[in-house]
Design an enzyme around this catalytic site. Sequence first.
Site, PDB file in Angstrom:
ATOM      1  N   TRP A  77       0.829  -1.208   0.000  1.00  0.00           N
ATOM      2  CA  TRP A  77       0.000   0.000   0.000  1.00  0.00           C
ATOM      3  C   TRP A  77       0.859   1.251   0.000  1.00  0.00           C
ATOM      4  O   TRP A  77       0.513   2.255  -0.633  1.00  0.00           O
ATOM      5  CB  TRP A  77      -0.969  -0.030   1.190  1.00  0.00           C
ATOM      6  CG  TRP A  77      -1.807  -1.271   1.166  1.00  0.00           C
ATOM      7  CD1 TRP A  77      -1.722  -2.352   2.003  1.00  0.00           C
ATOM      8  CD2 TRP A  77      -2.809  -1.610   0.188  1.00  0.00           C
ATOM      9  NE1 TRP A  77      -2.613  -3.316   1.621  1.00  0.00           N
ATOM     10  CE2 TRP A  77      -3.294  -2.895   0.515  1.00  0.00           C
ATOM     11  CE3 TRP A  77      -3.336  -0.951  -0.915  1.00  0.00           C
ATOM     12  CZ2 TRP A  77      -4.287  -3.534  -0.233  1.00  0.00           C
ATOM     13  CZ3 TRP A  77      -4.326  -1.582  -1.667  1.00  0.00           C
ATOM     14  CH2 TRP A  77      -4.791  -2.851  -1.322  1.00  0.00           C
ATOM     15  N   ASP A 144      -0.774   6.865   6.579  1.00  0.00           N
ATOM     16  CA  ASP A 144      -1.884   5.957   6.305  1.00  0.00           C
ATOM     17  C   ASP A 144      -1.969   5.019   7.502  1.00  0.00           C
ATOM     18  O   ASP A 144      -1.107   4.169   7.703  1.00  0.00           O
ATOM     19  CB  ASP A 144      -1.608   5.185   5.007  1.00  0.00           C
ATOM     20  CG  ASP A 144      -2.677   4.121   4.701  1.00  0.00           C
ATOM     21  OD1 ASP A 144      -3.594   3.929   5.525  1.00  0.00           O
ATOM     22  OD2 ASP A 144      -2.557   3.476   3.640  1.00  0.00           O
ATOM     23  N   LYS A 168     -10.979  -1.964   9.349  1.00  0.00           N
ATOM     24  CA  LYS A 168     -10.172  -2.810  10.217  1.00  0.00           C
ATOM     25  C   LYS A 168     -10.556  -2.612  11.695  1.00  0.00           C
ATOM     26  O   LYS A 168     -10.917  -3.557  12.364  1.00  0.00           O
ATOM     27  CB  LYS A 168      -8.674  -2.504  10.035  1.00  0.00           C
ATOM     28  CG  LYS A 168      -8.167  -2.669   8.604  1.00  0.00           C
ATOM     29  CD  LYS A 168      -8.202  -4.119   8.149  1.00  0.00           C
ATOM     30  CE  LYS A 168      -7.382  -4.357   6.900  1.00  0.00           C
ATOM     31  NZ  LYS A 168      -7.891  -3.692   5.692  1.00  0.00           N
TER      32      LYS A 168
END
Length: 333
Positions: A77, A144, A168
């Site tokens: 990511w 992030d 999450k």
Amino acid sequence: EAIKDFEGTGIGLMEISHRSKEYDKVVADAVALFKELLHIPDGYSVIFLGGGASLQFCMVPFNLLEKKAAYLNTGTWANKAQKEAKLFGEVIEVASSKDANYTFIPKGYTIPHDADYFHITTNNTIFGTEIHADYDSPVPMIADMSSDIFSRPIDVKKYGLIYGGAQKNLAPAGVTFVIVKDELLGKVTRPIPTMLDYRTHIKENSMFNTPPVLPIYTALQTLKWLKSIGGVPEMYKRNKAKATLLYNEIDRNKLFKGTTAVEDRSLMNICFVLNDQYKDLEDEFYKFATAKGMVGIKGHRSVGGFRASCYNALPISAVEALVAAMQEFEKAH
């Protein structure tokens, strides 16, 4: 219950106007709890957006990259975020662990002082590494935190912007949170499309267009629960206990081994494989663990092996069950 009848209005949460005073309070309360639980200082805004963290990969540079940005490449990511930023200006990769299949967090690099910002990905879900400290950066730091927000205490004032998908530790997919230092905005010379300008959503309190009402409402319930158990410090204590239990078993059990540098091991995503001499037992262990009730422990297709995701909602009893399965499998072999 709220889906059926929201706050006694007689209609459901997903039917009521998002402009109603009843729903306006949901967003206001969620923002207030964000600020309280993370000790967000004055001068920062919290907004709820669509598009997932992946949209933030372009929204961050759209709003903040004027000339040059620095990125730390620690996983899939992080790499994708860096790729998107290159569409908006010069990107400096300060360090990368890609050549080592992202098995560690790079150290000892230099952040350029003339960068507009420095971007990190704090937890790497696929490879099982995590940044455990709040770095000191000479330029605004962007993080992030999709997969570890609210899992441990953070010093928000060390960051210029924190973003993440909710799916999450916070809520179902469909809402993205952004915590942004207001003074960073409005400095790039490029025109920004209305929907991609953070200032639009700050001004309209996340209501510029119809927000993802159900995930925001769910996030509010999660934040209330988190506060009720003792907040982020208590959650951190629980997460450390879960991770310690499982990592200790991985290190003790002769069948298994960890896949990342010990000091960079993630509390959220615990990755492990069979030791080389037992590699042929991988499928057998997967079937054995599945039969014992383990769900979703197969590792990401890019790394193989196993991955136990220990997000905030996972109780320690689940980790205890996996450890028991590993011990039973060891005795059988």
